[in-house]
Enzyme design. Structure first.
Site, short mmCIF file in Angstrom:
data_model
loop_
_atom_site.label_atom_id
_atom_site.label_comp_id
_atom_site.label_asym_id
_atom_site.label_seq_id
_atom_site.Cartn_x
_atom_site.Cartn_y
_atom_site.Cartn_z
N LYS A 162 -12.15 -4.16 -1.48
CA LYS A 162 -12.61 -3.00 -1.33
C LYS A 162 -11.80 -2.03 -2.08
CE LYS A 162 -14.56 -3.52 3.28
NZ LYS A 162 -13.29 -3.91 4.24
N LYS A 222 -6.63 -10.15 -5.41
CA LYS A 222 -7.69 -10.47 -4.65
C LYS A 222 -8.89 -9.46 -4.85
CE LYS A 222 -7.54 -8.53 -0.49
NZ LYS A 222 -7.35 -7.81 0.85
N LYS A 236 0.78 -1.25 -0.03
CA LYS A 236 0.17 -0.17 0.12
C LYS A 236 0.98 1.32 -0.13
CE LYS A 236 -4.22 -1.92 1.44
NZ LYS A 236 -5.22 -2.12 2.33
P1 AMP Z 1 -10.99 -5.86 5.18
O1 AMP Z 1 -12.05 -5.71 4.23
O2 AMP Z 1 -9.65 -5.69 4.54
O3 AMP Z 1 -11.17 -5.18 6.51
O4 AMP Z 1 -11.17 -7.45 5.44
C1 AMP Z 1 -11.98 -8.02 6.49
C2 AMP Z 1 -11.81 -9.58 6.52
O5 AMP Z 1 -12.29 -10.07 5.14
C3 AMP Z 1 -10.52 -10.16 6.76
O6 AMP Z 1 -10.28 -11.09 7.54
C4 AMP Z 1 -9.74 -10.48 5.19
O7 AMP Z 1 -8.99 -11.22 5.37
C5 AMP Z 1 -11.53 -10.82 4.75
N1 AMP Z 1 -11.33 -10.49 3.37
C6 AMP Z 1 -11.08 -9.42 2.68
N2 AMP Z 1 -11.07 -9.71 1.20
C7 AMP Z 1 -11.06 -11.13 1.16
C8 AMP Z 1 -10.96 -11.89 0.08
N3 AMP Z 1 -11.09 -11.61 -1.15
N4 AMP Z 1 -11.00 -13.16 0.11
C9 AMP Z 1 -11.29 -13.84 1.50
N5 AMP Z 1 -11.07 -12.92 2.69
C10 AMP Z 1 -11.15 -11.63 2.36
#
Ligand code: AMP
Ligand code: TRP
Length: 321
Positions: A194, A191, A110
């Site tokens: 968001k 991946k 990032k």
């Molecule tokens: P975040 O949106 O980055 O706060 O992620 C929140 C949770 O969702 C974390 O445990 C991430 O590892 C999981 N997560 C986010 N994107 C993915 C994805 N594409 N596949 C699996 N898990 C995800």
């Protein structure tokens, strides 16, 4: 003894199908066996450029969605409402080393090529460690991308305990067997996220069914015609098979599609059916904002109460009480 679990979700954008399958559904299942606490990590959304009003709106949306997804047998709250998170984060910043923070993959990704890197982007894993350690949890349901941050949390807990006496429970990450890393539909080597993926390749939990179908029907597939799970040679098809299996609750090898089109249609149906009850419940919860506010205030009050002891123990141990 009953195990304890904690996880959190950053409201940097709308929650996605990756969040749901990678972390929220595993968190929902953990409610059967563990005492669970889940938070919307709004402070973590300050690590990159943000708009205050949008952050407020997305924080409430994410909290409502967590409840709508079925985390209604847990304590759910908004991180910034519980000051102990930042208080403990500072003690952990004073336990962590610059070198190990700088080496975090997410920080490197990032910050690469950016001129204005917020200092909080570097220190963010100390805040995440505080989130977890504050609740003395055993289990942290997260997607694959958070593995390194949970490892760091373990290192910090062990180091603090060694230097200042037994204070923290050393937690363990829990990843789902399927869907620990859901990929972007238009770039199946990135991946779904968001901020990482593309809008066309990301399914948001509040996407209307027509949008979900449209995105899946336009997903990038691979050369050839054979439908087979092979993430290396067939990342697009494998991602669709993973989504289908995770959403339908059936094993990947139970599907035998003849064409990519048939696979896409069945995947779209399964995803739409998975999102339908979440969207219905979201609409119900949103219709009563006062009740929602009460639920989240009770969550925050519960979290303040449950973490007070730990905070005193950590301050005593490190010498500021
Ligand atoms: P975040 O949106 O980055 O706060 O992620 C929140 C949770 O969702 C974390 O445990 C991430 O590892 C999981 N997560 C986010 N994107 C993915 C994805 N594409 N596949 C699996 N898990 C995800
Ligand atoms: N850093 C996590 C992410 O980007 C979100 C998060 C914040 C988290 N605090 C946490 C996850 C504590 C698990 C436990 O996905």
């Amino acid at each position: 003894m009953t195990k304890r679990a904690f996880s959190a979700f950053k409201p940097t954008g709308h929650l996605t199908l990756g969040n749901l399958l990678g972390a929220i559904m595993p968190a929902v299942r953990l409610q059967d066996e563990a005492d669970c606490v889940y938070a919307v990590a709004d402070l973590h959304a300050l690590t990159v450029r943000h708009d205050p009003d949008r952050l407020r709106a997305r924080t409430l949306e994410a909290a409502t969605l967590l409840l709508a997804c079925g985390l209604d047998r847990s304590l759910v709250y908004i991180q910034s409402r519980v000051p102990a998170h930042t208080e403990l984060a500072y003690l952990l910043e004073s336990t962590a080393y610059f070198g190990e923070m700088r080496r975090m993959i997410q920080f490197k990704e990032k910050s690469a090529g950016q001129e204005e890197v917020r200092l909080s982007l570097l220190t963010y894993p100390a805040l995440m460690a505080a989130d977890i350690l504050l609740h003395r949890v055993d289990l942290v349901p997260v997607g694959e991308d958070q593995r390194q941050h949970v490892e760091l949390t373990r290192d910090l807990a062990l180091r603090f305990n060694r230097l200042y006496g037994q204070t923290f429970t050393v937690p363990e990450a829990v990843h789902p067997r399927l869907a620990a890393r859901v990929m972007d539909l238009t770039m199946p080597t990135a991946k779904m996220g968001k901020s990482d993926g593309s809008v066309a390749g990301t399914i948001y939990l509040l996407d209307p069914p027509a949008d979900v179908r449209h995105k899946i029907m336009r997903a990038v597939t691979d050369s050839g015609t054979e439908v087979r799970h092979d993430p290396r040679d067939k990342p697009g098809v494998s991602n669709l098979l993973t989504l289908l299996a995770a959403c339908s609750g059936r094993p990947i090898d139970s599907f035998a599609h003849q064409t990519y089109g048939a696979l896409k249609r069945e995947t779209a149906d399964a995803v739409v059916e998975t999102l339908r009850p979440v969207q219905e419940r979201y609409a119900e919860l949103s219709a009563d904002p006062a009740e929602l506010a009460r639920t989240l205030a009770a969550g925050a009050a519960g979290a303040v109460e449950r973490t007070a002891d730990l905070m005193v123990a950590a301050r005593r141990a490190i010498g500021v009480l």
